[in-house]
Design a protein around this motif. Structure first.
Motif, PDB file in Angstrom:
ATOM      1  N   PRO A  38       0.831  -1.213   0.000  1.00 53.66           N
ATOM      2  CA  PRO A  38       0.000   0.000   0.000  1.00 53.66           C
ATOM      3  C   PRO A  38       0.858   1.253   0.000  1.00 53.66           C
ATOM      4  O   PRO A  38       1.946   1.279   0.577  1.00 53.66           O
ATOM      5  N   THR A  40       0.805   5.865  -0.128  1.00 53.45           N
ATOM      6  CA  THR A  40       0.073   7.094   0.150  1.00 53.45           C
ATOM      7  C   THR A  40       0.517   8.169  -0.837  1.00 53.45           C
ATOM      8  O   THR A  40       1.710   8.364  -1.053  1.00 53.45           O
ATOM      9  N   ARG A  52      -9.959  11.416  -6.413  1.00 57.39           N
ATOM     10  CA  ARG A  52     -10.406  10.189  -5.720  1.00 57.39           C
ATOM     11  C   ARG A  52     -10.983   9.184  -6.705  1.00 57.39           C
ATOM     12  O   ARG A  52     -10.755   7.978  -6.588  1.00 57.39           O
ATOM     13  N   ASP A  56      -9.591   5.462  -7.495  1.00 45.31           N
ATOM     14  CA  ASP A  56     -10.460   4.276  -7.373  1.00 45.31           C
ATOM     15  C   ASP A  56     -10.151   3.283  -8.490  1.00 45.31           C
ATOM     16  O   ASP A  56     -10.213   2.061  -8.279  1.00 45.31           O
ATOM     17  N   ASN A  59      -7.131   1.376  -7.358  1.00 44.35           N
ATOM     18  CA  ASN A  59      -7.428   0.486  -6.228  1.00 44.35           C
ATOM     19  C   ASN A  59      -8.239  -0.734  -6.647  1.00 44.35           C
ATOM     20  O   ASN A  59      -8.068  -1.827  -6.085  1.00 44.35           O
ATOM     21  N   LYS A  66      -3.221  -0.801  -2.472  1.00 41.55           N
ATOM     22  CA  LYS A  66      -4.124   0.344  -2.569  1.00 41.55           C
ATOM     23  C   LYS A  66      -3.408   1.649  -2.212  1.00 41.55           C
ATOM     24  O   LYS A  66      -2.474   1.675  -1.428  1.00 41.55           O
ATOM     25  N   VAL A  67      -3.904   2.711  -2.818  1.00 41.74           N
ATOM     26  CA  VAL A  67      -3.348   4.032  -2.556  1.00 41.74           C
ATOM     27  C   VAL A  67      -4.319   4.815  -1.684  1.00 41.74           C
ATOM     28  O   VAL A  67      -5.527   4.792  -1.894  1.00 41.74           O
ATOM     29  N   THR A  68      -3.770   5.501  -0.702  1.00 45.53           N
ATOM     30  CA  THR A  68      -4.532   6.402   0.159  1.00 45.53           C
ATOM     31  C   THR A  68      -4.178   7.828  -0.210  1.00 45.53           C
ATOM     32  O   THR A  68      -2.994   8.169  -0.354  1.00 45.53           O
ATOM     33  N   LEU A  69      -5.184   8.666  -0.390  1.00 48.94           N
ATOM     34  CA  LEU A  69      -4.960  10.063  -0.759  1.00 48.94           C
ATOM     35  C   LEU A  69      -4.933  10.938   0.491  1.00 48.94           C
ATOM     36  O   LEU A  69      -5.830  10.871   1.330  1.00 48.94           O
ATOM     37  N   VAL A  70      -3.895  11.761   0.601  1.00 47.39           N
ATOM     38  CA  VAL A  70      -3.800  12.755   1.675  1.00 47.39           C
ATOM     39  C   VAL A  70      -3.791  14.133   1.024  1.00 47.39           C
ATOM     40  O   VAL A  70      -2.905  14.445   0.230  1.00 47.39           O
ATOM     41  N   ARG A  93       5.961   8.337   5.702  1.00 43.12           N
ATOM     42  CA  ARG A  93       4.493   8.485   5.718  1.00 43.12           C
ATOM     43  C   ARG A  93       3.938   8.666   4.311  1.00 43.12           C
ATOM     44  O   ARG A  93       2.895   8.112   3.969  1.00 43.12           O
TER      45      ARG A  93
END
Length: 423
Positions: A38, A40, A52, A56, A59, A66-70, A93
């Motif tokens: 994973p 970020t 986003r 998706d 993902n 999966k990628v998390t968006l900050v 991070r």
């Protein structure tokens, strides 16, 4: 005594394990260049919310990576400050950083981002100038994602009444700003002249349009004391002194200047492409009454500061392989099309600027392409933040107090040499 020896061995093992983990954190990331998992993605605020949906798509195809968006605040200064705080602490991070093109050299020189293999990305399909923003000392440290170039917005209805064409040179711009604008109760010309990043871009554009430069040798030499650079600075300084650049423009950022134009108070405006759709909205007083052309220069079309953002891999990322593949995904043609149609941001793929369907929806694309092809990166330097602050402070003071070109050049040279040395 036996239990003491066993306890000692256990303590030694724990100490070595702890030291090994600390070493992994302080040195090469545990995952290294082949690490997968994973990730970020950190970026400034996504104003349209398109990103986003784009992520998706990644993902759905990569359930184990999966990628998390900050999203950080919208202001570029805040975005940079938060990123730098994480990077200086050698934090893992963030894996992929969406950075302003002007930060690439600084982040690369500090060792915060990893060089990338150009063969993994479709660079030959990109607009050529954007690739230069992602390089430092001959190596590719990031991948272009979004580009930008300044445009000259003008009131085509007013110029039509006067039988005038949109200006191609500074002299034409000055003459129309001095003579036509007052007849209609308007200010002549404005850009972004508050002391912030926008002023650095405006100053750089004026200097390079005249054939000069502020810095050379990737920021190693100060070159602002030249006839060409002086001519560029005089364009702005004389404009304020003579009044066709109004004093109130010294308080403008992008939005203030856009609103002044959109409310019918400006004949000419230098701004980024995002302003086109907003100025053409139903609520705008100038909807259908304006056009956009490349920025003028001394003897013909000028040169814009090359804006936009690049995608880079954090040198401390534990999943660098996945991070690199995510960047490949975000720079495919299909995603780049969505960057424009859903994000309202200029893409880096050259062919999209001549796509008939897109040109119908975004009629400024051919003009913007010409602007990008003539543009140059902003002041490439490992000390970019300090350099930009110096340019802003010196130039705003000179504009506000109507300093001479000679005095402005002397002070700018002195302050920049104190930052970057004499080369």
């Amino acid at each position: 005594m036996r239990w003491k020896r066993a306890a000692g061995r256990a303590l030694l093992v724990c100490s070595l394990l702890f030291a090994g983990q600390a070493g992994a954190r302080a040195g090469e990331p545990a995952g290294g260049p082949d690490g997968r998992g994973p990730v970020t993605l950190v970026t400034g605020g996504d104003l349209t919310g398109y990103l986003r949906g784009v992520l998706d798509g990644w993902n759905d195809r990569h359930p184990r990576e999966k990628v998390t968006l900050v999203e950080l605040p919208d202001a570029a200064d805040e975005v940079r400050a938060q990123m730098v705080t994480e990077l200086r602490s050698r934090s893992d991070r963030f894996d992929v950083l969406n950075i302003d093109v002007a930060w690439t050299s600084e982040f690369a020189a500090a060792g915060w981002i990893k060089p990338v293999n150009s063969a993994q990305f479709p660079l030959k399909h990109f607009l050529p100038p954007v690739v230069d923003t992602a390089t430092f000392r001959g190596r590719l440290y990031a991948v272009p994602y979004v580009t930008n170039a300044g445009l000259l917005y003008y009131r085509k209805d007013v110029l039509a009444r006067e039988g005038a064409r949109p200006p191609r040179t500074w002299a034409e711009l000055e003459q129309l700003a001095k003579t036509v604008a007052p007849k209609y109760g308007m200010d002549g010309y404005a850009g972004q002249f508050l002391p912030y990043e926008g002023l650095t871009a405006n100053v750089g554009e004026a200097v390079q349009s005249a054939g000069g430069s502020v810095l050379a040798g990737e920021g190693a030499r100060v070159t602002v004391d030249s006839p060409a650079a002086r001519r560029g600075l005089s364009f702005l300084l004389d404009g304020v002194r003579e009044g066709w650049i109004p004093q109130r423009a010294l308080t403008y950022k992008e939005e203030e200047s856009r609103k002044a134009f959109q409310d019918g108070r400006l004949l000419f405006l230098r701004n980024w492409p995002y302003a086109y759709a907003l100025a053409n909205a139903r609520s705008s007083k100038v909807a259908g009454k304006f056009g956009a052309v490349p920025l003028p220069g001394p003897d013909g079309p000028g040169s814009s500061a090359l804006g936009g953002s690049n995608l880079a891999v954090n040198a401390q990322s534990r999943h660098q392989k996945t991070a690199t593949e995510l960047i490949s995904y975000l720079t495919t043609e299909s995603v780049q099309r969505r960057v424009l149609t859903e994000g309202a941001l200029p893409p880096v793929w050259a062919d999209l600027y001549s796509d008939p369907e897109l040109v119908r929806r975004f009629p400024y694309l051919p003009t913007l392409k010409r602007g990008v092809l003539a543009a140059k990166p902003r002041l490439k330097s490992p000390h970019y933040d300090q350099v930009s602050l110096a340019v802003q402070a010196v130039m705003h003071d000179a504009l506000l107090h109507r300093r001479s070109t000679d005095a402005t050049v002397a002070r700018l040279t002195r302050e920049l040499r104190a930052i970057v040395g004499r080369g």
